[in-house]
Design an enzyme around this catalytic site. Structure first.
Site, PDB file in Angstrom:
ATOM      1  N   THR A   8       0.922  -1.131  -0.066  1.00  0.00           N
ATOM      2  CA  THR A   8       0.179  -0.165   0.047  1.00  0.00           C
ATOM      3  C   THR A   8       0.839   1.155  -0.016  1.00  0.00           C
ATOM      4  OG1 THR A   8      -0.207   0.087   2.586  1.00  0.00           O
ATOM      5  CG2 THR A   8      -1.779  -1.251   1.280  1.00  0.00           C
ATOM      6  N   TYR A 190      -0.924  10.949  14.583  1.00  0.00           N
ATOM      7  CA  TYR A 190      -0.231   9.901  13.670  1.00  0.00           C
ATOM      8  C   TYR A 190       0.575   8.865  14.428  1.00  0.00           C
ATOM      9  CZ  TYR A 190       4.032   8.817  11.167  1.00  0.00           C
ATOM     10  OH  TYR A 190       5.136   7.929  10.541  1.00  0.00           O
TER      11      TYR A 190
HETATM   12  P1  NDP Z   1       5.262   9.206   2.032  1.00  0.00           P
HETATM   13  O1  NDP Z   1       4.354  10.348   2.247  1.00  0.00           O
HETATM   14  O2  NDP Z   1       6.089   9.134   1.119  1.00  0.00           O
HETATM   15  O3  NDP Z   1       4.401   7.750   1.392  1.00  0.00           O
HETATM   16  C1  NDP Z   1       2.933   7.603   2.160  1.00  0.00           C
HETATM   17  C2  NDP Z   1       2.327   6.872   1.003  1.00  0.00           C
HETATM   18  O4  NDP Z   1       1.124   6.744   1.484  1.00  0.00           O
HETATM   19  C3  NDP Z   1       1.910   7.626  -0.581  1.00  0.00           C
HETATM   20  O5  NDP Z   1       2.293   6.590  -1.376  1.00  0.00           O
HETATM   21  C4  NDP Z   1       0.573   7.951  -0.389  1.00  0.00           C
HETATM   22  O6  NDP Z   1      -0.075   8.030  -1.550  1.00  0.00           O
HETATM   23  C5  NDP Z   1      -0.017   6.903   0.412  1.00  0.00           C
HETATM   24  N1  NDP Z   1      -1.248   7.276   1.127  1.00  0.00           N
HETATM   25  C6  NDP Z   1      -1.664   8.307   1.971  1.00  0.00           C
HETATM   26  N2  NDP Z   1      -2.795   8.279   2.279  1.00  0.00           N
HETATM   27  C7  NDP Z   1      -3.331   7.151   1.426  1.00  0.00           C
HETATM   28  C8  NDP Z   1      -4.757   6.701   1.342  1.00  0.00           C
HETATM   29  N3  NDP Z   1      -5.668   7.209   1.633  1.00  0.00           N
HETATM   30  N4  NDP Z   1      -4.820   5.720   0.377  1.00  0.00           N
HETATM   31  C9  NDP Z   1      -3.809   4.820  -0.034  1.00  0.00           C
HETATM   32  N5  NDP Z   1      -2.867   5.520  -0.017  1.00  0.00           N
HETATM   33  C10 NDP Z   1      -2.469   6.535   0.750  1.00  0.00           C
HETATM   34  O7  NDP Z   1       5.759   8.771   3.380  1.00  0.00           O
HETATM   35  P2  NDP Z   1       6.849   7.530   3.671  1.00  0.00           P
HETATM   36  O8  NDP Z   1       7.301   6.782   2.836  1.00  0.00           O
HETATM   37  O9  NDP Z   1       7.789   8.213   4.546  1.00  0.00           O
HETATM   38  O10 NDP Z   1       5.775   6.545   4.605  1.00  0.00           O
HETATM   39  C11 NDP Z   1       5.821   5.268   4.585  1.00  0.00           C
HETATM   40  C12 NDP Z   1       5.581   4.622   5.682  1.00  0.00           C
HETATM   41  O11 NDP Z   1       6.968   4.382   6.523  1.00  0.00           O
HETATM   42  C13 NDP Z   1       4.598   5.218   6.978  1.00  0.00           C
HETATM   43  O12 NDP Z   1       3.923   3.859   7.433  1.00  0.00           O
HETATM   44  C14 NDP Z   1       5.258   5.808   7.751  1.00  0.00           C
HETATM   45  O13 NDP Z   1       4.401   5.960   8.834  1.00  0.00           O
HETATM   46  C15 NDP Z   1       6.482   4.972   8.008  1.00  0.00           C
HETATM   47  N6  NDP Z   1       7.748   5.713   8.295  1.00  0.00           N
HETATM   48  C16 NDP Z   1       8.105   6.808   7.783  1.00  0.00           C
HETATM   49  C17 NDP Z   1       9.389   7.184   8.428  1.00  0.00           C
HETATM   50  C18 NDP Z   1      10.078   8.670   7.777  1.00  0.00           C
HETATM   51  O14 NDP Z   1      11.077   8.885   8.354  1.00  0.00           O
HETATM   52  N7  NDP Z   1       9.536   8.835   6.585  1.00  0.00           N
HETATM   53  C19 NDP Z   1       9.974   6.739   9.543  1.00  0.00           C
HETATM   54  C20 NDP Z   1       9.375   5.565  10.055  1.00  0.00           C
HETATM   55  C21 NDP Z   1       7.994   5.116   9.440  1.00  0.00           C
HETATM   56  P3  NDP Z   1       0.091   9.536  -2.462  1.00  0.00           P
HETATM   57  O15 NDP Z   1       1.444   9.308  -3.180  1.00  0.00           O
HETATM   58  O16 NDP Z   1      -1.027   9.191  -3.524  1.00  0.00           O
HETATM   59  O17 NDP Z   1       0.100  10.636  -1.504  1.00  0.00           O
END
Ligand code: NDP
Length: 315
Positions: A8, A190
Site C-alpha cells: 500500500t 499519527y
Molecule cells: P510518503 O508520504 O512518501 O508515502 C506515503 C504513501 O501513503 C504515499 O504513497 C501516499 O499516497 C500513501 N497514502 C496516503 N494516504 C493514502 C490513502 N488514503 N490511500 C492510499 N494510500 C495513501 O511517506 P513515507 O514513505 O515516509 O511513509 C511510508 C511509511 O513509513 C508510513 O507507514 C510511515 O509511517 C513510515 N515511516 C516513515 C518514516 C520517515 O521517516 N519518513 C519513519 C518511520 C516510519 P500518495 O502518493 O497518493 O500521496
C-alpha cells in the site's frame, strides 16, 4: 513461481523504494495499491520498474468501501497473495482541526490503522490459501510510537489512554477525534495510529501465527527525512529536518536504504520470525527491537482489535 506482494502507498517514499528493490530481483510481482493511479504509474516508471513486474490497483485507505472494492478486484485477478505490506500513511503535524475519512473517522487513525486493519483482515484468507513457502504480513511501524526511545519521547507523545475516543468512533461529534479522548493534535494522532499498527501486528501474531504459519512483522526502517510524509510540515522544518537527522540524531537513512530494509522483511530467508519489530543498527544490520510498554501491551492490543472490528463492520 514469482511471489506476489501487495504494497500500500507504493507511489512514493518507502513504499516505492521497496517496490523498486523487490522488482529488481525479478522474483516478485508487485501490486502497487495506490489512491492515485497516474502518480503511481509515473513513480514506477521513474524508478525504472519494468511492466511485467508490477500492477497498479486502486486503493483509498480513507474509505472502507474502497478497501472492500480493492479486495474484490484483487480476488478477481486470480493471483495468489504471498505477502501484504501495510505501508501507506498520512501525517498532519500542523493541522489545527481534524479531518475525516469517508466513514467519519479522524483521518490519521482512520487511514493508517482502520483502513489497513480492514484490508489485512479481508486478505488473510487469501494468504492462508497461498502455497508460498514464506508468507508474511508486514505493518510498517515507527519509532515515534515508542516512548522507550529518545525520538519517541519528543512531545506530543503517543498515548492511547483508555481508548475511549476509539470506542466512540473518533468522529469529533459526540466523541473526541483522538483515541484517548483528548483534544485534537495531528502529530499525536499519527503517533497513536502507529502504536495501533504495532499492536495490531502483535495481535495478529497471537491469533493467527500458529494456525496459519504466516509471519507477522513490523519495523522501524530508520528516519527517512526526505519522503513526502513531511509534506504538510512548515517549510523551515522541511529544510532543516534532513540535516538534523543526518548530523545530530544520526538516524537518517536514504529512501533507497530504507526500501532495501523493508524488502528484507518481505523476502529475506533469515527474517521469518513472527511477532517481531525489526530495526537496523549503524552498520545496517537488522535486529529484534523492543517496543515501548504501551506498544506491547497485550490487553490494549486486544481492546484495540475488538473495537476496530466493530468500527470497520467486521463484528
Ligand atoms: P510518503 O508520504 O512518501 O508515502 C506515503 C504513501 O501513503 C504515499 O504513497 C501516499 O499516497 C500513501 N497514502 C496516503 N494516504 C493514502 C490513502 N488514503 N490511500 C492510499 N494510500 C495513501 O511517506 P513515507 O514513505 O515516509 O511513509 C511510508 C511509511 O513509513 C508510513 O507507514 C510511515 O509511517 C513510515 N515511516 C516513515 C518514516 C520517515 O521517516 N519518513 C519513519 C518511520 C516510519 P500518495 O502518493 O497518493 O500521496
Amino acid at each position: 513461481r514469482k511471489g506476489t506482494v501487495i504494497i500500500t502507498g507504493a507511489s512514493s517514499g518507502l513504499g516505492l523504494a521497496t517496490a523498486k528493490s523487490l522488482a529488481e530481483t525479478g522474483k516478485w510481482h508487485i501490486i502497487m495499491a495506490c489512491r492515485d493511479f497516474l502518480k503511481a504509474e509515473k513513480a514506477a516508471k521513474s524508478v525504472g520498474m519494468s511492466k511485467e513486474n508490477y500492477t497498479i490497483m486502486h486503493l483509498d485507505l480513507s474509505s472502507l468501501d474502497s478497501v472492500r472494492q480493492f479486495v474484490d478486484n484483487f480476488k478477481r485477478s486470480n493471483r495468489p497473495l504471498d505477502v501484504l505490506v501495510c505501508n501507506a500513511a498520512v501525517y498532519q503535524p500542523t493541522a489545527r482541526e481534524p479531518s475525516f475519512t469517508a466513514d467519519g473517522f479522524e483521518l490519521s487513525v482512520g487511514t493508517n490503522h482502520l483502513g489497513h486493519f480492514l484490508l489485512s483482515r479481508l486478505l488473510l484468507d487469501d494468504m492462508k490459501q497461498s502455497d508460498y513457502p514464506s508468507k508474511r504480513l508486514i505493518i510498517v511501524g515507527s519509532i515515534t510510537g515508542n516512548t522507550n526511545t529518545l525520538a519517541g519521547n519528543v512531545p506530543p507523545k503517543a498515548n492511547l489512554g483508555d481508548v475511549r475516543g476509539l470506542q466512540g468512533g473518533l468522529n469529533g461529534l459526540n466523541t473526541s477525534s483522538m483515541i484517548d479522548g483528548g483534544d485534537f493534535d495531528g502529530a499525536k494522532a499519527y503517533k497513536d495510529s502507529k502504536v495501533c499498527n504495532m499492536l495490531t501486528m502483535q495481535e495478529f501474531h497471537r491469533r493467527y501465527h500458529e494456525d496459519t504459519g504466516i509471519t507477522f512483522a513490523s519495523l522501524y526502517p530508520g528516519c527517512i527525512a526526505t519522503t513526502g510524509l513531511f509534506r504538510e510540515h512548515i517549510p523551515l522544518f522541511r529544510l532543516l529536518f534532513p540535516t538534523f537527522q543526518k548530523y545530530v540524531t544520526k538516524g537518517f537513512v536514504s529512501e533507497e536504504e530504507a526500501g532495501k530494509r523493508l524488502a528484507q522483511v518481505v523476502s529475506d530467508p533469515s527474517l521469518t520470525k513472527s511477532g517481531v519489530y525489526w530495526s537496523w543498527n549503524k552498520d545496517s544490520a537488522s535486529f529484534e527491537n523492543q517496543l515501548s510498554q504501551e506498544a506491547s501491551d497485550a490487553d490494549k492490543a486486544r481492546k484495540v482489535w475488538e473495537i476496530s472490528e466493530k468500527l470497520v463492520g467486521l463484528s
